[in-house]
Design a protein around this motif. Structure first.
Motif: not given
Length: 599
Positions: A385-395
């Motif tokens: 997956t692409e992570l654009h915002n560090p706040a949305d980092m998965p577990d």
């Protein structure tokens, strides 16, 4: 209809501040395109922010008539392009619309990083290039040395480079003659079906969408019904014209000409940059190759300070995205900041310019979250997956590894400052690829992680080299590294806007620097506030912001000490309760300043 042999289309390319816009002013002035009373500095830079910062942001077009030494009148279509790396997409689009380039080099400073980047774009577009050595009126000018440098570093013949001073006007007539003599005339067939390249489009409150086109084949007349080949939409042409530099209407545009059209188009979305325009009936069957879509490299959240302005912000962002194909956005929401937009930019200057334009042109106060880059997250189940915002980092238990974007940076720097530049690049986890010399200046090529460059690398580079270094970069791809998400807790509540991705080895230093900075930036409250940096559940740095003291014992006089103690205990309990329910106000300036890495 204008004879093709008497048309020349060219752009001006150069590094920042080498005199592109001033040269454009002189070419316009020399050919009396604009009346003397209307002439002003940086005539083609029409936005307030361009004039204030002294930079070009949008590529601008102007049509000039020039009578050459053979007595013939030629039509010259000039596109003045930006010099900053953040606006390289504007440059690449402009290149595709013309056949030649004037390469402007400052004869006091020589070839810079951006000169190289822009000239390679011109070479990729098969341009004929005419070197121009500007600022020869300055005492420090060394045209022979710089001409030699152009030959050594870029590899194009500069033996008959034009010597020009755009400030005094010396050599301007010779430049116009050289454009006619050395640049090729456009190719095209007036009798073929219409093929026009859509170079740019922007919104005008009175005319709707204005479309800048370069005619390749065929003719475009007022009243024609045209079709956009990518979107399939059909429009009726209301007016056709050229820029001199104000809009001047004409009846038709033929092959090789650059001009504009309006067709009561309401949405700029219908006019995609790089699209091919043809006639609705008996149109072209094959579209032109178009442009590579630009890839945003920096992402950040834009939120209105007053949440009631969310819809106004949406309108503002949509209008700006119309004029700027390299700007992307999507809606996002945050616990602390409410509703806003996650926006993609080509760099930090691009971000600053868009932010300033929204605040000025649309009068909306903004909160900007920390800029971040796009990471690739490889999960244990094989998904990416692409992570654009560090706040949305998965577990982290589901994450196998994280890849970060890397860039190839080219830095040109005088020999005296080379050590400082190498040290800066090493600090930012860089890998040295190459080090060569071009005269007294070193050309360093480094492989750097983009997230280390995106914040304040450029400012630091300028300060350690006293402004003498020049810097340019290209994206090279992704590489795995030991990255972690660091979040900041203020009063034990996570602050989304301050979450960042850092390398594990540097997390502690970054965390400590950040909490120390926040301690200075957050105003004191009536209760004490712990400020912590944490990775997962582990706190790696902490500072405590002391409470504001109110002297509750002031009215207590006489009696024994227990009365004072009782009052202080009561105050302590109140502060504890306040801390449970109190909200900590973090000022907007704290967000940006906390993320700057000063050392």
């Amino acid at each position: 209809m204008t004879d093709l042999a008497r048309i020349r289309n060219f752009s001006i390319v150069a590094h920042i501040d080498h005199g592109k816009s001033t040269l454009a002013d002189r070419l316009i002035q020399e050919t009396n395109t604009v009346a003397a009373r209307d002439m002003k500095e940086q005539l083609l830079d029409s936005m307030d922010i361009e004039r204030e910062r002294g930079i070009t942001i949008k590529a601008n077009t102007v049509r000039i008539d020039f009578t050459a030494s053979d007595g013939e009148t030629y039509i010259l279509n000039l596109i003045d392009t930006p010099g900053h790396v953040d606006f390289a997409y504007e440059v690449s689009r402009s290149m595709r619309a013309v056949e030649g380039s004037l390469l402007v080099v400052d004869s006091t400073q020589g070839v810079e990083a951006q000169t190289l980047a822009n000239v390679y774009q011109a070479i990729d577009a098969d341009h004929e290039i005419v070197p121009v050595l500007n600022k020869i009126d300055l005492p420090a000018s060394e045209p022979e040395r710089v001409a030699e440098q152009i030959e050594d570093v870029i590899g194009i013949d500069a033996s008959d480079a034009l010597l020009v001073s755009a400030k005094t006007g010396e050599g301007i007539r010779e430049t116009l003659q050289a454009i006619v003599d050395h640049l090729p005339a456009p190719q095209g067939d007036a009798d073929s079906p219409l093929k026009a390249m859509l170079v740019d489009s922007w919104y005008d409150a009175y005319l709707g969408v204005i479309v800048l086109v370069r005619i390749i084949d065929g003719r475009l007349r007022k009243g024609d019904r045209i079709k956009m080949m990518a979107g399939g939409s059909v429009h009726h042409v209301d007016r056709i014209g050229v820029f001199r530099p104000e809009m001047t209407t004409i009846d038709a545009l033929g092959p090789g000409e650059i001009g504009f059209l309006t067709a009561s188009i309401k949405q700029v979305r219908d006019t995609r940059v790089g699209d091919t325009i043809t006639h609705e009936k008996q149109g072209a069957t094959e579209a032109l190759p178009g442009f590579q879509p630009s890839q945003p490299v920096v992402f950040c959240g834009l939120f209105p300070v007053d949440s009631a302005q969310f819809e106004d912000l949406r309108d503002a962002i949509e209008k700006l995205a119309l004029n700027d194909a390299s700007f992307s956005f999507e809606v996002e929401s945050s616990a602390a900041l409410g509703f806003g937009f996650r926006c993609g930019f080509l760099g930090l200057l691009h971000l600053e310019v868009i932010r300033d334009r929204i605040e000025r042109e649309y009068d909306i106060d903004l909160i900007t979250t920390a800029p971040s880059v796009v990471y690739h997250i490889h999960m244990r189940d094989g998904e990416t997956t692409e992570l654009h915002n560090p706040a949305d980092m998965p577990d982290l238990t589901h994450v196998d590894h994280i890849e970060e974007p890397r860039i190839k940076a080219t830095i040109l720097v005088p020999d005296d400052y080379l050590g400082e530049v190498l040290k800066l690049c090493q600090e930012r986890r860089g890998i040295q690829l190459d080090l060569t010399y071009a005269g007294p200046r070193a050309m360093v090529v480094y492989d750097l992680p983009l997230n280390e460059v995106v914040f304040d690398f450029y400012d630091r580079l300028k300060s350690v080299t006293k402004g003498y270094a020049s810097f340019d970069y290209q994206m090279t791809g992704y590489r795995e590294d030991n990255l972690v998400k660091m979040q900041v807790l203020v009063n034990e509540e996570p602050v989304d806007a301050l979450s960042i991705m850092v390398h594990r080895d540097r997390a502690e230093t970054r965390g400590r620097a950040m909490v120390e900075k926040l301690k200075e930036l957050i105003p004191r409250h009536m209760f004490k506030i712990p400020i912590q940096a944490a990775i997962g559940g582990k706190v790696i740095a902490r500072e405590t912001l002391a409470a504001l003291r109110k002297d509750v014992t002031a009215k207590c006089y006489g009696g024994d000490a227990t009365r004072k103690k009782k009052l202080l205990e009561k105050q302590k309990a109140g502060k504890k309760k306040m801390r449970q329910f109190g909200r900590v106000e973090i000022p907007q300036s704290a967000f940006i300043n906390a993320l700057k890495m000063d050392g």
